[in-house]
Each structure stands twice: as C-alpha cells, then as structure tokens.
Scaffold this motif. Sequence first.
Motif, PDB file in Angstrom:
ATOM      1  N   MET A   1      88.720  87.278 140.165  1.00 15.35           N
ATOM      2  CA  MET A   1      89.211  85.975 140.595  1.00 15.35           C
ATOM      3  C   MET A   1      89.039  84.967 139.473  1.00 15.35           C
ATOM      4  SD  MET A   1      87.965  83.625 143.750  1.00 15.35           S
ATOM      5  CE  MET A   1      88.549  84.846 144.892  1.00 15.35           C
ATOM      6  N   LYS A   2      90.068  84.170 139.248  1.00 16.86           N
ATOM      7  CA  LYS A   2      90.034  83.182 138.188  1.00 16.86           C
ATOM      8  C   LYS A   2      89.879  81.799 138.801  1.00 16.86           C
ATOM      9  CE  LYS A   2      92.412  82.330 133.853  1.00 16.86           C
ATOM     10  NZ  LYS A   2      93.615  82.652 133.066  1.00 16.86           N
ATOM     11  N   VAL A   3      88.879  81.076 138.374  1.00 19.09           N
ATOM     12  CA  VAL A   3      88.596  79.757 138.934  1.00 19.09           C
ATOM     13  C   VAL A   3      88.724  78.700 137.858  1.00 19.09           C
ATOM     14  CG1 VAL A   3      86.876  78.368 140.112  1.00 19.09           C
ATOM     15  CG2 VAL A   3      87.008  80.809 140.556  1.00 19.09           C
ATOM     16  N   LEU A   4      89.456  77.639 138.192  1.00 17.07           N
ATOM     17  CA  LEU A   4      89.680  76.575 137.222  1.00 17.07           C
ATOM     18  C   LEU A   4      89.313  75.230 137.811  1.00 17.07           C
ATOM     19  CD1 LEU A   4      93.279  77.564 136.027  1.00 17.07           C
ATOM     20  CD2 LEU A   4      91.134  78.192 134.943  1.00 17.07           C
ATOM     21  N   ASP A   5      88.844  74.329 136.976  1.00 13.30           N
ATOM     22  CA  ASP A   5      88.794  72.927 137.363  1.00 13.30           C
ATOM     23  C   ASP A   5      89.329  72.127 136.187  1.00 13.30           C
ATOM     24  OD1 ASP A   5      86.746  72.965 135.567  1.00 13.30           O
ATOM     25  OD2 ASP A   5      85.155  72.567 137.020  1.00 13.30           O
ATOM     26  N   GLU A   6      89.622  70.872 136.423  1.00  7.52           N
ATOM     27  CA  GLU A   6      90.203  70.047 135.365  1.00  7.52           C
ATOM     28  C   GLU A   6      89.101  69.263 134.660  1.00  7.52           C
ATOM     29  OE1 GLU A   6      93.102  70.524 134.446  1.00  7.52           O
ATOM     30  OE2 GLU A   6      93.753  71.710 136.169  1.00  7.52           O
ATOM     31  N   LYS A   7      89.123  69.282 133.328  1.00  4.36           N
ATOM     32  CA  LYS A   7      88.108  68.628 132.517  1.00  4.36           C
ATOM     33  C   LYS A   7      88.683  67.418 131.782  1.00  4.36           C
ATOM     34  CE  LYS A   7      84.869  71.740 133.316  1.00  4.36           C
ATOM     35  NZ  LYS A   7      83.654  71.417 134.079  1.00  4.36           N
ATOM     36  N   CYS A   8      87.841  66.413 131.614  1.00  6.15           N
ATOM     37  CA  CYS A   8      88.217  65.207 130.874  1.00  6.15           C
ATOM     38  C   CYS A   8      88.515  65.580 129.420  1.00  6.15           C
ATOM     39  CB  CYS A   8      87.100  64.175 130.946  1.00  6.15           C
ATOM     40  SG  CYS A   8      87.413  62.697 129.948  1.00  6.15           S
ATOM     41  N   LEU A   9      89.598  65.057 128.888  1.00  3.42           N
ATOM     42  CA  LEU A   9      89.972  65.366 127.512  1.00  3.42           C
ATOM     43  C   LEU A   9      89.073  64.653 126.514  1.00  3.42           C
ATOM     44  CD1 LEU A   9      93.881  65.213 127.738  1.00  3.42           C
ATOM     45  CD2 LEU A   9      92.302  67.038 128.394  1.00  3.42           C
ATOM     46  N   ASN A  10      88.288  63.677 127.008  1.00  2.00           N
ATOM     47  CA  ASN A  10      87.391  62.933 126.118  1.00  2.00           C
ATOM     48  C   ASN A  10      85.967  63.466 126.137  1.00  2.00           C
ATOM     49  OD1 ASN A  10      89.499  61.212 125.429  1.00  2.00           O
ATOM     50  ND2 ASN A  10      89.017  59.768 127.060  1.00  2.00           N
ATOM     51  N   CYS A  11      85.390  63.557 127.361  1.00  5.92           N
ATOM     52  CA  CYS A  11      83.969  63.900 127.457  1.00  5.92           C
ATOM     53  C   CYS A  11      83.699  65.257 128.089  1.00  5.92           C
ATOM     54  CB  CYS A  11      83.224  62.814 128.241  1.00  5.92           C
ATOM     55  SG  CYS A  11      83.684  62.721 129.989  1.00  5.92           S
ATOM     56  N   GLY A  12      84.707  65.898 128.676  1.00  6.33           N
ATOM     57  CA  GLY A  12      84.521  67.215 129.249  1.00  6.33           C
ATOM     58  C   GLY A  12      84.045  67.227 130.686  1.00  6.33           C
ATOM     59  N   ALA A  13      83.842  66.068 131.304  1.00  5.56           N
ATOM     60  CA  ALA A  13      83.416  66.008 132.707  1.00  5.56           C
ATOM     61  C   ALA A  13      84.585  66.381 133.622  1.00  5.56           C
ATOM     62  CB  ALA A  13      82.915  64.608 133.040  1.00  5.56           C
ATOM     63  N   THR A  14      84.253  66.727 134.866  1.00  6.21           N
ATOM     64  CA  THR A  14      85.290  67.062 135.833  1.00  6.21           C
ATOM     65  C   THR A  14      86.099  65.820 136.206  1.00  6.21           C
ATOM     66  OG1 THR A  14      83.932  68.831 136.755  1.00  6.21           O
ATOM     67  CG2 THR A  14      85.715  68.008 138.127  1.00  6.21           C
ATOM     68  N   ILE A  15      87.421  65.967 136.255  1.00 10.20           N
ATOM     69  CA  ILE A  15      88.287  64.844 136.618  1.00 10.20           C
ATOM     70  C   ILE A  15      89.074  65.171 137.878  1.00 10.20           C
ATOM     71  CG2 ILE A  15      88.497  63.965 134.264  1.00 10.20           C
ATOM     72  CD1 ILE A  15      91.183  65.379 134.049  1.00 10.20           C
ATOM     73  N   SER A  16      89.577  64.129 138.536  1.00 14.09           N
ATOM     74  CA  SER A  16      90.343  64.278 139.764  1.00 14.09           C
ATOM     75  C   SER A  16      91.627  63.476 139.678  1.00 14.09           C
ATOM     76  CB  SER A  16      89.530  63.794 140.980  1.00 14.09           C
ATOM     77  OG  SER A  16      88.329  64.519 141.099  1.00 14.09           O
ATOM     78  N   PHE A  17      92.604  63.886 140.475  1.00 16.80           N
ATOM     79  CA  PHE A  17      93.876  63.175 140.517  1.00 16.80           C
ATOM     80  C   PHE A  17      93.743  61.930 141.374  1.00 16.80           C
ATOM     81  CE2 PHE A  17      98.162  62.462 142.335  1.00 16.80           C
ATOM     82  CZ  PHE A  17      98.857  62.258 141.149  1.00 16.80           C
ATOM     83  N   ASN A  18      94.121  60.774 140.819  1.00 16.05           N
ATOM     84  CA  ASN A  18      94.061  59.505 141.538  1.00 16.05           C
ATOM     85  C   ASN A  18      95.461  59.148 142.035  1.00 16.05           C
ATOM     86  OD1 ASN A  18      94.190  56.595 142.040  1.00 16.05           O
ATOM     87  ND2 ASN A  18      92.130  56.523 141.174  1.00 16.05           N
ATOM     88  N   PRO A  19      95.679  59.189 143.374  1.00 14.95           N
ATOM     89  CA  PRO A  19      97.021  58.932 143.916  1.00 14.95           C
ATOM     90  C   PRO A  19      97.544  57.538 143.600  1.00 14.95           C
ATOM     91  CG  PRO A  19      95.589  59.931 145.567  1.00 14.95           C
ATOM     92  CD  PRO A  19      94.721  59.531 144.421  1.00 14.95           C
ATOM     93  N   LYS A  20      96.661  56.542 143.576  1.00 15.69           N
ATOM     94  CA  LYS A  20      97.105  55.170 143.334  1.00 15.69           C
ATOM     95  C   LYS A  20      97.659  54.995 141.921  1.00 15.69           C
ATOM     96  CE  LYS A  20      95.767  53.429 147.331  1.00 15.69           C
ATOM     97  NZ  LYS A  20      96.734  52.875 148.304  1.00 15.69           N
TER      98      LYS A  20
END
Length: 350
Positions: A1-20
């Motif tokens: 199983m392959k698991v991915l999360d999205e990382k900040c392109l600047n600091c590498g922290a986890t990022i989330s999609f902001n609908p606004k």
Amino acid sequence: MKVLDEKCLNCGATISFNPKKNKFVCEYCRGEFTIDEIEANKKNKKANNLEKEFNYMEDMEGYHCNNCGAEIISLDNIASTTCIYCKSNAIIKNRLTGIYKPDSIITFKYKKEDAIKAFLETCKGRLLIPKGFNDSKNISEMEGLYVPFWLYDCKNDAYLKASCTRVSSWSDSRYIYTKTSYYNVERGGELIFESIPNDAATRFDDTIMNAIEPFDYKELKEFKTSYLAGFLSEKYDVLKDSAYQNAKERIEEDSKKYLQSQISGYSSVIVKNSKNEIKVNDTRYILLPVFVLNIKYNEKIYHFAMNGQTGKLVGEIPVDKKKLFLLIIVTFLLSCLLILIVFLLLGYRW
C-alpha cells in the motif's frame, strides 16, 4: 500500500487544501501553493527518484504515517484519512488508481468551522432539543468527506397516456346543468438528462445524499490526489450498473412528471400508463464534498450532512420527550391561569 500526504514546499510540514483560498496552506510557515505548483513539485521529485520517501505496507487495511511512523488501521473503502496521533494527512494512493481513480472532483468551498456554525444555527431556538445533543463534544466530530458518486448522462424516449376530463356547467331558471367530457391524451418525446447523480458508497444514506443536492457540476475539476489533503475520502463500493438502477428510477419519475406537466386545460388528469426507453450515453466517477455528522441519542443515530459546495444542510433533530411533557403542562397551567384572570376581570365569582 502506498500512502501519501502533501508537504509544504518551503518547510516540509504537512499542508491542507483551503477551500476559501483555493490553495494549499501551511500552518507553520504560512506558505500558500496552487495545485499547479504542487503537481510540478511532484514531477520534480519523480524525476529525481525521490519517491522512496513513501512507506509501503502489504496489509490492505493499514498504513504507516509518514510523519510519526504510527501504524493506523483504516476501513477498506477509506482513500484518505488523518493520523490520530500527529494529525498528519495521508492519502492511500492505491485506492485511487486504476478503476478507482475518479474522473473529476468538486472541491470544498466551506471549512469545518462553517459547517459547525450552520449546524448550531439550525439548533438555535429549538426549546425541545435534548440536553447535550449539540454540545461541543458531539459537534467536534463533524468531518469533511469526499463522497464517491456516479454521474449518468442519458437519453429517454418517453411516452405517457392519460385519461382526462373537462367539466362545464350552466343553468336556467329551473336547473343547473353539468357536462363532463372524457378524453384520451398522449404525450411523448426525447428527453435529455445530464449529470444524474447517485452516491457510490453503501454506508451513506441515499435519502440524505439526495437531500443535499444540487451540486453545480460546472465546477468539476480534473481529479488530483492533492485536493484530498486535509479531508477524508472514500472509494466506491457500489458498482455503476447497480447505482444506475436508482438513477433510472429518478429519470423515469422525472420524465413522467414532465410529460404530465405538458397536459393542460383539463379538469382532471389520471395517468394510465407510461413507457421509457433509456439509453446511457456516458458514465463518470467523481468525488463530491460533504460535511457529515452523526450523533447518537436514545440508541438512535441522527445523521446530518452539509453540501460542501453550496452550504445546504439537512438532518433530523430529535425532541426531548421530558421537555415536551413539561412544555405541555406549563402551557396548560398558563392557559388555566389566563382563563381564571379573564373570569375575575369580568366580575364572575364562585
């Protein structure tokens, strides 16, 4: 199983999609990134053979969190989730590939805080709501979820036959006359249906999912896994042919209503029979944004759902029977007191 999360392109922290903002946002360095920037970064990683950073598991029901290393067990249909330990986002990629890869997605326009506010507004002013039903513990379980749907584009050669009457009346100096005329009326035509939805997950109540419609399908975007960051999502477990049976019933019912609406000028209309020849022109697998909340009260689960695109909220709020009984008693006593005061003011004595 392959698991991915999205990382900040600047600091590498986890990022989330902001609908606004319609962007991915980092809570640590306040970086903001578009979907094109995220995708370009992924291509660069692939070109540099950096995909080794992702963890793999043989067990189809579990995954390793890339952030803290915890092993998390998820339901078979969950395609994206959140680590309960460090709250990192995770996308279980092999559940979104091949036949499970959606064609399109409508992203969230509202945040969790908006959904909670809408729920509280719905509960506001309801005197008979059970104590604790809308407390913060229950409301905090509100989740943003991408629900799998099938969309059908169909053509229907529809036909309807009805028995109709026209009633007229007149009178003279002695009698009132009534005349009833009977007619056999037929209507038919080629009706085009576009984007007829049906949810593709068995654990969601079809009635609730139908109630939060409509969605604006003009806002469908090409599916990219990055959009799932920060939200839960599921893959379908209802095949398109099975889901089509529900869509077919909706098409037949709407066709009948439309043809019946084309019959006018009659006193009564009774549909005798109708026929439908439906052809499916196209079927698409998509993900739609929904906030869901389930609250248990008196051994019953009350379901709430909010359209993550339009903000439409549906659900049933229970009535506290003790409060209802107390309200009836108080109302009765106040009514008796009011009647007594009226009698006294009118001068009645016992």
